[in-house]
Design a protein around this motif. Sequence first.
Motif, PDB file in Angstrom:
ATOM      1  N   ARG A  27       6.589  -5.209   7.918  1.00 21.03           N
ATOM      2  CA  ARG A  27       7.320  -4.011   8.314  1.00 21.03           C
ATOM      3  C   ARG A  27       8.432  -3.800   7.290  1.00 21.03           C
ATOM      4  O   ARG A  27       9.233  -4.702   7.023  1.00 21.03           O
ATOM      5  N   ILE A  28       8.473  -2.628   6.699  1.00 21.55           N
ATOM      6  CA  ILE A  28       9.473  -2.293   5.678  1.00 21.55           C
ATOM      7  C   ILE A  28      10.486  -1.324   6.269  1.00 21.55           C
ATOM      8  O   ILE A  28      10.109  -0.344   6.921  1.00 21.55           O
ATOM      9  N   GLU A  61       9.716  -7.601   6.678  1.00 21.96           N
ATOM     10  CA  GLU A  61       9.526  -8.591   7.743  1.00 21.96           C
ATOM     11  C   GLU A  61       8.036  -8.881   7.888  1.00 21.96           C
ATOM     12  O   GLU A  61       7.214  -7.964   7.991  1.00 21.96           O
ATOM     13  N   ASP A  62       7.684 -10.153   7.893  1.00 25.57           N
ATOM     14  CA  ASP A  62       6.296 -10.565   8.079  1.00 25.57           C
ATOM     15  C   ASP A  62       5.939 -10.384   9.556  1.00 25.57           C
ATOM     16  O   ASP A  62       6.508 -11.042  10.428  1.00 25.57           O
ATOM     17  N   ILE A  63       5.006  -9.478   9.838  1.00 27.19           N
ATOM     18  CA  ILE A  63       4.613  -9.222  11.231  1.00 27.19           C
ATOM     19  C   ILE A  63       3.193  -9.716  11.494  1.00 27.19           C
ATOM     20  O   ILE A  63       2.617  -9.403  12.539  1.00 27.19           O
ATOM     21  N   GLN A  64       2.652 -10.488  10.558  1.00 25.77           N
ATOM     22  CA  GLN A  64       1.299 -11.014  10.758  1.00 25.77           C
ATOM     23  C   GLN A  64       1.232 -11.856  12.020  1.00 25.77           C
ATOM     24  O   GLN A  64       0.299 -11.768  12.813  1.00 25.77           O
ATOM     25  N   SER A  65       2.276 -12.694  12.214  1.00 24.37           N
ATOM     26  CA  SER A  65       2.263 -13.594  13.357  1.00 24.37           C
ATOM     27  C   SER A  65       2.548 -12.883  14.668  1.00 24.37           C
ATOM     28  O   SER A  65       2.208 -13.369  15.737  1.00 24.37           O
ATOM     29  N   GLU A  73       5.108   0.268   8.971  1.00 23.15           N
ATOM     30  CA  GLU A  73       4.300  -0.927   8.756  1.00 23.15           C
ATOM     31  C   GLU A  73       3.354  -0.702   7.575  1.00 23.15           C
ATOM     32  O   GLU A  73       2.820   0.384   7.392  1.00 23.15           O
ATOM     33  N   SER A  74       3.169  -1.741   6.797  1.00 26.20           N
ATOM     34  CA  SER A  74       2.245  -1.687   5.668  1.00 26.20           C
ATOM     35  C   SER A  74       1.762  -3.104   5.391  1.00 26.20           C
ATOM     36  O   SER A  74       1.722  -3.934   6.308  1.00 26.20           O
ATOM     37  N   ARG A 105       0.839  -1.200   0.000  1.00 33.95           N
ATOM     38  CA  ARG A 105       0.000   0.000   0.000  1.00 33.95           C
ATOM     39  C   ARG A 105       0.875   1.252   0.000  1.00 33.95           C
ATOM     40  O   ARG A 105       0.521   2.275  -0.579  1.00 33.95           O
ATOM     41  N   ALA A 106       2.037   1.169   0.665  1.00 28.54           N
ATOM     42  CA  ALA A 106       2.949   2.313   0.691  1.00 28.54           C
ATOM     43  C   ALA A 106       3.498   2.617  -0.702  1.00 28.54           C
ATOM     44  O   ALA A 106       3.768   3.772  -1.029  1.00 28.54           O
TER      45      ALA A 106
END
Length: 526
Positions: A111-112, A132-136, A97-98, A76-77
């Motif tokens: 997180r970019i 970095e995958d921050i979903q978890s 974060e995006s 989205r960014a």
Amino acid sequence: MKKRTPFIETLQTAAVQGLMQAPLHFCSFMDEMPLGIAIVDMDFRIIFVNRAFEALTGFSASDAVGIPCRYIIRSRACVGKCPGPSVMAKQKPASFESDIINRDRRRFSIRITLAPILSSDGTHIGYIETIEDIQSSKQFLPTTEGAFSFSDIVGRSPQMEKIFQTIPLLAQSDTSILITGETGTGKDLVAEAIHQTSTRSSGPFIKINCGALPETLLESEIFGHKKGAFTGAVENKPGRFQLAHNGTIFLTEIGDLPLSLQVKLLTFLDDKIIYPLGSTKGFNADVRMVAATHRNLEEMVRAGKFRQDLFFRLNVARIHLPPLRNREGDVRLLIDHFLHIFSKEHHRPTNRITPNALAILLRYHFAGNIRELRNIIEYAVNMAGESPIEHDHLPAYLFDTATPLAERHKNDMEHPVSGEPVSPQRDPMPRPPNDHAHHLEREHHSDPSHSPSSDPTLPGSGATEDIMQNVPPITTPSSDITWAAAERQMILDALIKAKGKKQIAAERLGWGRTTLWRKMKQYEID
């Protein structure tokens, strides 16, 4: 692109000097990083990506190199305000974060971090970008408004409550899991929920559709290949198993996996070592296996179309998803859930569904299960606009009572073993005597004061009891009205309400302006 090729080849063979006693191979060093890393030039074109970046985005290095990073990360960014100019001006890293949409069209939070790369004389020559995958790392809470959900899975029936209790228990082990159920029952959502609640949640979740690629390409996609392994293999390519290292591999439509690849998959399950095409050196892939299918694997084993030993290795733990018609009370809950989702997407209040339309949906068979219900609600929300959803806002095929159900869906249904279309004379999904609609009718006749949807904790169900006590006659729209005529009239109504302003009319319809323009041209609307 050609000008960058020598530099890329140099980067791939580069060594890091002075850090350790012996030089380190740059690519191998970067591949061991747990973050997705991309190196981009001053034009934000990708020069290098590591293995974690490939796993997160789904794009291999050969796909990504030379392409602007916004077309690969698809965040989205990237669509909004890219932080690159700010980093360039301040010469300081930026972190935010995006989200990202990977190659499998899965959206998740990331997180970019973007930082400048300086040469030895201090000149700004590029950027290093990490994702970095921050979903978890986010708390794993229901994403819907009701209490009857787990992750993105919605349900309140006893079968679904049992599945909600089972998923966290199975997720904590590394045992292989087989998810079965008819098409459209939500097998992909269950697989992702298993990954997100497991100890591997910080690792990649890699999905492979075994029926989407021909056998010649599928083997390379799953296991990878070495340069020169076959004609056209101009560079090394890591397979999906290698990309899923320390994470979860999800093999959907496992029943479509060719027999020759079933042998190689069985070898991996025994040894946990992947051998890319053209290579004698294996890669020890630490992955958790989750498989799914809508086919009957036991029948396929008896027919000799699926290996029995592989079936035993996959079927260590099984989760069976029941069809929607057998999930008592879930249809009403899912209708409210999808109404909320699509109304929110169109930035307008949640549509109300009228008693007549609700009665039609509650009595429908749903051969396509939740996927079909979702499509019906999405269609109805677009047709109704801001008005309550009436019966004439529903797809016309719901009223086609002249054609048997099996005949209507024969093109969508396949025999679980042969894959051949089911004969029209045989209903592939006979209506069970205790299905949801029959249960509602039985309850209505025996005790009008009681309805399975009268639970006061169910979102949007307060009026359901009254609705089911006094269901009005179901009226069928005229068979003379075609979809083209209905859509043309829908566009005209929107233009009248918008006083001829196409942008406002497009927003009312939930379309883009170009879509409205194209359809106006199609229907010769001036």
